[in-house]
Design a protein around this motif. Sequence first.
Motif, PDB file in Angstrom:
ATOM      1  N   ALA A 151       6.990-133.618   4.082  1.00  0.00           N
ATOM      2  CA  ALA A 151       7.063-132.765   5.269  1.00  0.00           C
ATOM      3  C   ALA A 151       7.392-133.520   6.551  1.00  0.00           C
ATOM      4  CB  ALA A 151       5.742-132.016   5.442  1.00  0.00           C
ATOM      5  N   LYS A 158      11.828-127.531   9.239  1.00  0.00           N
ATOM      6  CA  LYS A 158      11.397-126.697  10.365  1.00  0.00           C
ATOM      7  C   LYS A 158      11.188-127.496  11.651  1.00  0.00           C
ATOM      8  CE  LYS A 158      11.339-123.134   7.669  1.00  0.00           C
ATOM      9  NZ  LYS A 158      12.407-122.099   7.767  1.00  0.00           N
ATOM     10  N   ILE A 177       4.333-120.105   7.034  1.00  0.00           N
ATOM     11  CA  ILE A 177       4.252-120.543   5.639  1.00  0.00           C
ATOM     12  C   ILE A 177       2.805-120.507   5.157  1.00  0.00           C
ATOM     13  CG2 ILE A 177       4.645-122.469   4.064  1.00  0.00           C
ATOM     14  CD1 ILE A 177       7.185-121.090   5.128  1.00  0.00           C
ATOM     15  N   GLU A 203       6.434-121.895  12.651  1.00  0.00           N
ATOM     16  CA  GLU A 203       7.012-121.831  11.310  1.00  0.00           C
ATOM     17  C   GLU A 203       5.994-122.308  10.261  1.00  0.00           C
ATOM     18  OE1 GLU A 203      10.396-119.990  12.303  1.00  0.00           O
ATOM     19  OE2 GLU A 203       9.839-120.573  10.272  1.00  0.00           O
ATOM     20  N   TRP A 204       5.253-123.340  10.612  1.00  0.00           N
ATOM     21  CA  TRP A 204       4.227-123.837   9.691  1.00  0.00           C
ATOM     22  C   TRP A 204       3.160-122.778   9.457  1.00  0.00           C
ATOM     23  CZ3 TRP A 204       2.813-129.341   8.388  1.00  0.00           C
ATOM     24  CH2 TRP A 204       3.938-130.163   8.400  1.00  0.00           C
ATOM     25  N   LEU A 251       9.163-127.320   4.853  1.00  0.00           N
ATOM     26  CA  LEU A 251       8.629-127.509   6.204  1.00  0.00           C
ATOM     27  C   LEU A 251       9.300-128.678   6.929  1.00  0.00           C
ATOM     28  CD1 LEU A 251       4.889-126.822   5.379  1.00  0.00           C
ATOM     29  CD2 LEU A 251       6.350-125.436   6.839  1.00  0.00           C
ATOM     30  N   GLY A 303      -1.065-128.114   7.710  1.00  0.00           N
ATOM     31  CA  GLY A 303      -0.551-128.666   6.459  1.00  0.00           C
ATOM     32  C   GLY A 303      -1.628-128.839   5.411  1.00  0.00           C
TER      33      GLY A 303
END
Length: 840
Positions: A347, A388, A398, A394-395, A385, A364
């Motif tokens: 990531a 991104k 997800i 955005e994280w 990710l 995360g």
Amino acid sequence: MAEVVSGAASTLLVNLTTKSFQEIALACGLEDDVKKFESSLRTINAYLIDAENKQAKNCSIDEWLKQLREAFDDAGDILDEIEYEAKLNEVVKMYGSISTKVHQFFSYTSNPLTFRIRMAHKIKDMKQKMDEKIREGRKLGIVEQHVNTPALEHNLPWRETTSSLPFRVCGRLEEKEEIIKSLMTQKSEANSIDVISIVGIGGLGKTTLAQMVYNDTPMKKHFDLLMWVCVSDDFDVKKLIQRIIHAALKRENVVDANSSLEYMISLLNQTLHGKKFLLVLDDVWNENHSKWDELRNHLLEAGGDKGSKIIVTTRSRKVADVVRSNLVMKLEALPENECWRLFAKCAFQVEKDEEKYPRLKQIGEQIVKKCKGVPLAITTLGCLLRSKCHDENEWRKIRDSEVWNLHQEKTDILPSLKLSYNHLPSEVKQCFLYCSCFPKDYVYDVIELIIFWMAHGLFQPTCEKEDAEDIGELYIEKLVSTSLLQIHEEDSFFFPKFRNSMAFKKLKMHDLVHDLAQLTMKESSRTRTVMQVGQQEASMEWTSDKFNYLRVLHLTNDMELSSLPDDCFVKMKKHLRYLYLQNCPSLKKLPDSICKLQNLQSLVLDCESLQELPKNMNKLIYLQYLFLISSKITSLSSMNIGRFQQLKFLYFADCSRLVSVPSAVGRLTTLKKLGFLLCKELVNFEDEEEEGKQHVNLNLQVFSIIGSKKLDALPKWLERATKLRFLRISGTGIKSLPTRLSMTSLEELYIYHCENLSSLPNMDQTHNLQYLKITYCPALYARYNEETGSDWSKIVHIPDCKIDEYADDDDNIVMMMMISDYEYDRFMMMKMKMMFEYKT
């Protein structure tokens, strides 16, 4: 969708052709109509084979399949209605008064003539609908195929693997070292090649682990030749020999595919002769012994040097058995710290970059937990990710979405797990999909899962006499062997522990596998299952139309039900097959409407205040599974339990006021499993005169009684259980076993904490006994212990025999029998709490 619809069609066909339904159809005068409908159904089933291959390229076919699924649902409901009326008539004949029989005859719904006319019209309508769907299918280009060849994989590309080690690898160092140690050890004998199998679900890193071993420097020094062959589902021996030659010579097209097998074998001999090789066979699915033996023999004939080894990666434990593995490495989830390391590598652009973004790190870590230790899922999400650009929103998106809502690329875990699903037999696929009806992290009792599948009519017996429970266990073994289901515990607290009985084990499904089942499962427009956890009485709409076609009602955990509406089961009467009521602490009695459930197969009542059962319970003559747990019922006489002539499984747990068991239980010739757990007030089994009943053998295979200290004798009718395989007696006051107890079929015998028991009968008949354990039984210890026991010679032939003077500390059941009532109650509360946490 096609495979789901095909499964529904197959289930319908099986139900139509059973002997019992054929007899019902004949009795109702519907035999000709049913045969015509069956013919149309077989035709459309043949069209479904081609539809499965073509649906990905034609949206119209998908819509056609949806409509067909609805039609099959209608047909299933009609069969249910026919079966219900036939059973109702049987009950009225047996127990109905004259006025009831007269009312039944003149009733519009149940009069034989009007019922036959009404059902005949419905069946003809269904046949016309099937014929119309056949015509529509032809217009869509679907053709009839009578040979059920495997469906082509349009959406899932063939998964090629290589020996190259991926850039991002974390963990598995202990597993790697264990495999390398085994590879370096000289175990192979003449005419033998050691095999190491790496087993686990898709995405756990089997291939990566094999690559780590393959590319390790000591391997290149220890072996003369390293070869990597990706097998996948095509275990064609000739093709594999070609690939092995190419892998050994490190170049393609050395041998043409059209070359003879004899020429290929000759070239293989030249290539491998005198060399100690390591061959990796990646992604093996073959479970055919003869195919494996053929390949192995060719490798042996090639004259590879002693010490050559093979590594096999597979999702199936059966494959590991077929290849006769010297070492089986079963991969578990990656440890949490290694999961994070892998995720961070994927990531973040730069190592340790995560320390610059503490909020992203927090999100995360939450995402990583959702992946439950599956490296492929972690890699997929981490790489997504990475693109991104550290965008926190955005994280979060997800994190808050389901994994399978992401766009699927060819390397994502869904195709990986889908491949495991695609390799299941068609009849097992349906059962796997129905596991998604349970919530994630649910702990399944095997027997619970079997009766759930049975309620939905998912079993497809190969012959009329095949037992549904046996079929269910075979399906579960298949799902466990492919790692789609996993054994959660070796035994269940509420069921006895037997080593070789699958029925009493617990299972769990990985969250990602559950996602796969949910995504593939196509829900019917009609509610077939209601499964509620922690709901309150106000939320139960008993009169809702959604209950009309219900087959499973599964209510658990703290439902504040002091009573059920009198007519709550009326709407369900034609279709409900499985009723599960658990932990309804205020429920004291059941409504009489439960006695109208003529199609009910399984009943589980786990309600601590339940004091009585309806007097007409004996009308449920087709009941097969009955569980009474934590109830205050004192007697079973009101049930007329002897009339349950199809009962297979009868189980009582923590029925603290149950005093006696009626002799009628000894007349249940279909009963296979009978158990009593912690029925502390149980004093006796009522016995009838056994004279003249010796010829009436019982089919009982499992008998277990635990925690009934006041009981001093087992029933005499147990002598007629000539097929008894599993026997467990613990914490009872019994003084002797029945003198003519049949021991010839017995496989496992466990006796704990029975101080008054002084002898075991007929031990010279125990030819099949594999496990014998006696603990804290002073008189038995004196007679059967190895050092000084006078009767040790009678049991010395038993392979696994353990006679202990004192209780094992790790045996929960024995512990319970030795503690005070106060400690026992606390222990039970703790166990119950743990069980409900597992269930939810």
